[in-house]
Motif scaffolding. Structure first.
Motif, PDB file in Angstrom:
ATOM      1  N   VAL A   1      34.618 -10.826  64.706  1.00 17.60           N
ATOM      2  CA  VAL A   1      34.409 -11.845  63.717  1.00 17.60           C
ATOM      3  C   VAL A   1      35.671 -12.668  63.687  1.00 17.60           C
ATOM      4  O   VAL A   1      36.909 -12.042  63.630  1.00 17.60           O
ATOM      5  N   GLN A   2      35.746 -14.048  63.937  1.00 19.57           N
ATOM      6  CA  GLN A   2      37.231 -14.817  63.724  1.00 19.57           C
ATOM      7  C   GLN A   2      36.953 -15.362  62.245  1.00 19.57           C
ATOM      8  O   GLN A   2      36.014 -16.081  62.105  1.00 19.57           O
ATOM      9  N   LEU A   3      38.004 -15.614  61.351  1.00 24.35           N
ATOM     10  CA  LEU A   3      37.965 -15.949  60.306  1.00 24.35           C
ATOM     11  C   LEU A   3      39.163 -17.156  60.148  1.00 24.35           C
ATOM     12  O   LEU A   3      40.331 -17.122  60.574  1.00 24.35           O
ATOM     13  N   VAL A   4      38.797 -18.225  59.508  1.00 26.93           N
ATOM     14  CA  VAL A   4      39.804 -19.400  59.362  1.00 26.93           C
ATOM     15  C   VAL A   4      39.805 -19.630  58.162  1.00 26.93           C
ATOM     16  O   VAL A   4      38.840 -20.359  57.672  1.00 26.93           O
ATOM     17  N   GLU A   5      40.730 -19.679  57.390  1.00 26.36           N
ATOM     18  CA  GLU A   5      41.215 -20.027  55.991  1.00 26.36           C
ATOM     19  C   GLU A   5      41.434 -21.558  55.829  1.00 26.36           C
ATOM     20  O   GLU A   5      42.182 -22.004  56.834  1.00 26.36           O
ATOM     21  N   SER A   6      41.087 -22.217  54.918  1.00 27.53           N
ATOM     22  CA  SER A   6      41.544 -23.446  54.542  1.00 27.53           C
ATOM     23  C   SER A   6      41.585 -23.593  53.049  1.00 27.53           C
ATOM     24  O   SER A   6      40.993 -22.962  52.329  1.00 27.53           O
ATOM     25  N   GLY A   7      42.157 -24.632  52.646  1.00 29.46           N
ATOM     26  CA  GLY A   7      42.136 -25.165  51.409  1.00 29.46           C
ATOM     27  C   GLY A   7      43.471 -25.063  50.384  1.00 29.46           C
ATOM     28  O   GLY A   7      43.484 -25.245  49.157  1.00 29.46           O
ATOM     29  N   GLY A   8      44.172 -24.206  50.795  1.00 25.66           N
ATOM     30  CA  GLY A   8      45.802 -23.874  50.325  1.00 25.66           C
ATOM     31  C   GLY A   8      46.358 -25.301  50.152  1.00 25.66           C
ATOM     32  O   GLY A   8      45.989 -26.350  50.620  1.00 25.66           O
ATOM     33  N   GLY A   9      47.384 -25.200  49.158  1.00 27.20           N
ATOM     34  CA  GLY A   9      48.275 -26.260  48.934  1.00 27.20           C
ATOM     35  C   GLY A   9      49.095 -26.132  47.589  1.00 27.20           C
ATOM     36  O   GLY A   9      49.313 -25.018  46.983  1.00 27.20           O
ATOM     37  N   LEU A  10      49.714 -27.338  47.080  1.00 29.15           N
ATOM     38  CA  LEU A  10      50.598 -27.194  45.998  1.00 29.15           C
ATOM     39  C   LEU A  10      49.560 -27.771  44.822  1.00 29.15           C
ATOM     40  O   LEU A  10      48.797 -28.854  44.851  1.00 29.15           O
TER      41      LEU A  10
ATOM     42  N   SER B   1      38.638 -21.927  51.274  1.00 30.80           N
ATOM     43  CA  SER B   1      37.311 -21.691  52.076  1.00 30.80           C
ATOM     44  C   SER B   1      37.805 -20.737  53.108  1.00 30.80           C
ATOM     45  O   SER B   1      38.777 -20.727  53.742  1.00 30.80           O
ATOM     46  N   CYS B   2      36.830 -19.971  53.747  1.00 30.34           N
ATOM     47  CA  CYS B   2      37.089 -19.132  54.888  1.00 30.34           C
ATOM     48  C   CYS B   2      35.649 -19.167  55.924  1.00 30.34           C
ATOM     49  O   CYS B   2      34.793 -18.724  55.215  1.00 30.34           O
ATOM     50  N   ALA B   3      35.894 -19.947  57.012  1.00 26.98           N
ATOM     51  CA  ALA B   3      34.811 -20.166  57.878  1.00 26.98           C
ATOM     52  C   ALA B   3      34.945 -18.901  58.703  1.00 26.98           C
ATOM     53  O   ALA B   3      35.949 -18.577  59.486  1.00 26.98           O
ATOM     54  N   ALA B   4      33.727 -18.335  59.076  1.00 24.30           N
ATOM     55  CA  ALA B   4      33.683 -17.138  60.057  1.00 24.30           C
ATOM     56  C   ALA B   4      32.477 -17.516  61.437  1.00 24.30           C
ATOM     57  O   ALA B   4      31.949 -18.321  61.159  1.00 24.30           O
ATOM     58  N   SER B   5      33.147 -17.127  62.368  1.00 25.60           N
ATOM     59  CA  SER B   5      32.407 -16.997  63.513  1.00 25.60           C
ATOM     60  C   SER B   5      31.510 -15.776  63.699  1.00 25.60           C
ATOM     61  O   SER B   5      31.747 -14.855  62.929  1.00 25.60           O
ATOM     62  N   GLY B   6      30.555 -15.854  64.544  1.00 27.51           N
ATOM     63  CA  GLY B   6      29.767 -14.847  64.745  1.00 27.51           C
ATOM     64  C   GLY B   6      28.278 -14.905  64.193  1.00 27.51           C
ATOM     65  O   GLY B   6      28.056 -15.957  63.415  1.00 27.51           O
ATOM     66  N   ARG B   7      27.382 -14.156  64.641  1.00 26.03           N
ATOM     67  CA  ARG B   7      25.733 -14.352  64.534  1.00 26.03           C
ATOM     68  C   ARG B   7      25.529 -13.497  63.222  1.00 26.03           C
ATOM     69  O   ARG B   7      24.369 -13.716  62.676  1.00 26.03           O
ATOM     70  N   THR B   8      26.363 -12.540  62.808  1.00 22.93           N
ATOM     71  CA  THR B   8      25.606 -11.844  61.709  1.00 22.93           C
ATOM     72  C   THR B   8      26.623 -11.708  60.564  1.00 22.93           C
ATOM     73  O   THR B   8      26.716 -10.897  59.667  1.00 22.93           O
ATOM     74  N   PHE B   9      26.929 -12.866  60.050  1.00 25.09           N
ATOM     75  CA  PHE B   9      27.826 -13.114  58.881  1.00 25.09           C
ATOM     76  C   PHE B   9      27.297 -12.775  57.578  1.00 25.09           C
ATOM     77  O   PHE B   9      27.869 -12.008  56.721  1.00 25.09           O
TER      78      PHE B   9
ATOM     79  N   ALA C   1      24.235 -19.485  55.203  1.00 28.69           N
ATOM     80  CA  ALA C   1      23.891 -20.575  56.226  1.00 28.69           C
ATOM     81  C   ALA C   1      25.132 -21.106  56.641  1.00 28.69           C
ATOM     82  O   ALA C   1      25.057 -21.690  57.855  1.00 28.69           O
ATOM     83  N   LYS C   2      26.189 -21.407  56.065  1.00 26.05           N
ATOM     84  CA  LYS C   2      27.463 -21.976  56.462  1.00 26.05           C
ATOM     85  C   LYS C   2      28.585 -20.634  56.914  1.00 26.05           C
ATOM     86  O   LYS C   2      29.560 -21.265  57.464  1.00 26.05           O
ATOM     87  N   SER C   3      28.172 -19.613  56.994  1.00 20.16           N
ATOM     88  CA  SER C   3      29.188 -18.463  57.333  1.00 20.16           C
ATOM     89  C   SER C   3      30.305 -18.749  56.731  1.00 20.16           C
ATOM     90  O   SER C   3      31.551 -18.443  57.424  1.00 20.16           O
ATOM     91  N   THR C   4      30.301 -19.052  55.436  1.00 25.29           N
ATOM     92  CA  THR C   4      31.565 -19.266  54.775  1.00 25.29           C
ATOM     93  C   THR C   4      31.857 -18.723  53.497  1.00 25.29           C
ATOM     94  O   THR C   4      30.648 -18.550  52.863  1.00 25.29           O
TER      95      THR C   4
ATOM     96  N   TYR D   1      38.510  -7.336  59.846  1.00 33.00           N
ATOM     97  CA  TYR D   1      39.048  -8.662  60.593  1.00 33.00           C
ATOM     98  C   TYR D   1      39.527  -9.501  59.316  1.00 33.00           C
ATOM     99  O   TYR D   1      39.330  -9.323  58.105  1.00 33.00           O
ATOM    100  N   TRP D   2      40.522 -10.115  59.783  1.00 30.72           N
ATOM    101  CA  TRP D   2      41.454 -10.813  58.990  1.00 30.72           C
ATOM    102  C   TRP D   2      41.961 -12.438  59.426  1.00 30.72           C
ATOM    103  O   TRP D   2      41.718 -12.472  60.653  1.00 30.72           O
ATOM    104  N   GLY D   3      41.772 -13.221  58.550  1.00 30.35           N
ATOM    105  CA  GLY D   3      42.216 -14.741  58.907  1.00 30.35           C
ATOM    106  C   GLY D   3      43.771 -14.863  59.166  1.00 30.35           C
ATOM    107  O   GLY D   3      44.419 -13.852  58.664  1.00 30.35           O
ATOM    108  N   GLN D   4      44.079 -16.085  59.104  1.00 33.70           N
ATOM    109  CA  GLN D   4      45.573 -16.020  59.533  1.00 33.70           C
ATOM    110  C   GLN D   4      46.317 -16.468  58.089  1.00 33.70           C
ATOM    111  O   GLN D   4      47.642 -16.438  58.046  1.00 33.70           O
TER     112      GLN D   4
END
Length: 123
Positions: free
Chosen positions: A2-11, A21-29, A74-77, A112-115
Protein backbone atom coordinates in the motif's frame (compact mmCIF):
# COMPACT_ATOMS: atom_id res chain seq x y z
CA UNK A 1 1.71 -3.29 -0.77
CA UNK A 2 0.00 0.00 0.00
CA UNK A 3 1.27 3.47 -0.84
CA UNK A 4 -0.05 6.43 1.11
CA UNK A 5 0.12 10.08 0.07
CA UNK A 6 -0.95 12.81 2.48
CA UNK A 7 -2.08 16.30 1.51
CA UNK A 8 -3.86 19.25 3.02
CA UNK A 9 -1.31 20.51 5.48
CA UNK A 10 -0.40 24.16 5.72
CA UNK A 11 -0.46 27.27 7.87
CA UNK A 12 -3.59 28.16 9.79
CA UNK A 13 -4.39 30.60 12.57
CA UNK A 14 -5.12 29.32 16.04
CA UNK A 15 -8.77 28.42 16.24
CA UNK A 16 -8.90 27.62 12.55
CA UNK A 17 -9.50 24.37 10.70
CA UNK A 18 -7.74 22.11 8.25
CA UNK A 19 -8.65 18.89 6.54
CA UNK A 20 -5.88 16.41 5.87
CA UNK A 21 -6.33 13.75 3.22
CA UNK A 22 -4.46 10.52 2.70
CA UNK A 23 -4.93 8.74 -0.61
CA UNK A 24 -4.03 5.08 -0.75
CA UNK A 25 -3.13 2.86 -3.64
CA UNK A 26 -4.06 -0.78 -3.67
CA UNK A 27 -7.14 -2.82 -4.34
CA UNK A 28 -8.13 -3.76 -0.81
CA UNK A 29 -8.34 -0.39 0.90
CA UNK A 30 -11.52 -1.31 2.74
CA UNK A 31 -9.76 -4.19 4.48
CA UNK A 32 -7.19 -1.92 6.12
CA UNK A 33 -7.37 -0.10 9.40
CA UNK A 34 -5.98 3.43 9.20
CA UNK A 35 -4.41 5.84 11.59
CA UNK A 36 -3.08 9.37 11.87
CA UNK A 37 0.02 10.15 13.89
CA UNK A 38 2.01 13.32 14.35
CA UNK A 39 5.53 14.26 15.29
CA UNK A 40 6.66 17.66 16.46
CA UNK A 41 10.33 18.71 16.45
CA UNK A 42 12.22 17.10 19.32
CA UNK A 43 9.29 14.93 20.29
CA UNK A 44 8.34 11.34 19.69
CA UNK A 45 5.71 10.42 17.20
CA UNK A 46 2.32 10.26 18.86
CA UNK A 47 -1.04 8.78 18.09
CA UNK A 48 -3.78 11.13 16.93
CA UNK A 49 -6.70 9.08 15.60
CA UNK A 50 -7.53 5.73 14.06
CA UNK A 51 -10.41 4.18 12.20
CA UNK A 52 -11.23 0.56 11.53
CA UNK A 53 -12.81 -0.97 8.46
CA UNK A 54 -16.38 -0.37 9.65
CA UNK A 55 -15.84 3.23 10.67
CA UNK A 56 -15.27 2.74 14.37
CA UNK A 57 -12.77 5.30 15.59
CA UNK A 58 -10.46 6.20 18.45
CA UNK A 59 -8.78 9.47 19.40
CA UNK A 60 -6.01 10.77 21.56
CA UNK A 61 -7.39 12.70 24.52
CA UNK A 62 -5.62 15.82 23.32
CA UNK A 63 -7.64 15.96 20.09
CA UNK A 64 -10.91 14.36 21.11
CA UNK A 65 -13.88 16.54 20.18
CA UNK A 66 -11.71 18.82 18.03
CA UNK A 67 -10.57 16.28 15.40
CA UNK A 68 -12.60 13.78 13.38
CA UNK A 69 -11.25 10.87 11.35
CA UNK A 70 -13.26 9.49 8.47
CA UNK A 71 -12.74 7.26 5.48
CA UNK A 72 -14.18 6.99 2.01
CA UNK A 73 -13.57 3.47 0.79
CA UNK A 74 -14.80 4.28 -2.71
CA UNK A 75 -12.05 6.88 -3.01
CA UNK A 76 -9.47 4.92 -1.02
CA UNK A 77 -8.96 7.97 1.13
CA UNK A 78 -8.85 8.68 4.83
CA UNK A 79 -9.39 12.16 6.21
CA UNK A 80 -8.52 14.02 9.36
CA UNK A 81 -10.78 16.98 9.99
CA UNK A 82 -9.06 19.30 12.45
CA UNK A 83 -11.02 22.08 14.14
CA UNK A 84 -10.12 24.59 16.83
CA UNK A 85 -6.41 24.19 16.17
CA UNK A 86 -4.19 25.23 19.05
CA UNK A 87 -0.46 25.95 19.40
CA UNK A 88 0.11 22.38 20.62
CA UNK A 89 -1.06 20.90 17.31
CA UNK A 90 1.75 21.87 14.89
CA UNK A 91 3.65 18.82 13.67
CA UNK A 92 4.25 16.64 10.68
CA UNK A 93 1.15 14.51 10.35
CA UNK A 94 1.46 11.00 9.00
CA UNK A 95 -1.17 8.55 7.92
CA UNK A 96 -0.61 4.86 8.34
CA UNK A 97 -2.30 1.64 7.31
CA UNK A 98 -2.32 -1.85 8.74
CA UNK A 99 -3.70 -5.04 7.32
CA UNK A 100 -6.71 -6.36 9.11
CA UNK A 101 -9.87 -4.70 10.28
CA UNK A 102 -8.85 -3.58 13.76
CA UNK A 103 -7.24 -0.21 14.34
CA UNK A 104 -4.60 0.34 17.00
CA UNK A 105 -3.20 3.37 18.76
CA UNK A 106 0.36 2.04 18.63
CA UNK A 107 2.53 3.08 15.71
CA UNK A 108 4.24 -0.29 15.89
CA UNK A 109 1.05 -1.87 14.65
CA UNK A 110 1.09 -0.18 11.26
CA UNK A 111 2.74 -1.61 8.18
CA UNK A 112 2.62 1.30 5.76
CA UNK A 113 3.30 4.99 6.20
CA UNK A 114 2.93 8.13 4.15
CA UNK A 115 5.61 10.78 3.79
CA UNK A 116 3.86 13.24 6.08
CA UNK A 117 2.34 16.68 5.70
CA UNK A 118 3.28 19.73 7.78
CA UNK A 119 0.71 21.54 9.88
CA UNK A 120 1.64 24.92 11.32
CA UNK A 121 -0.53 26.99 13.63
CA UNK A 122 0.05 30.70 14.09
CA UNK A 123 -1.02 32.44 17.27
Amino acid sequence: QVQLVESGGGLVQAGGSLRLSCAASGRTFNSYALGWFRQAPGKEREFVAAINWSGGSAYADSVKVRFTISRDNAKSTVYLHMNSLIPADPAVYYCAARGGVTATTSDCGYDYWGQGTQVTVSS
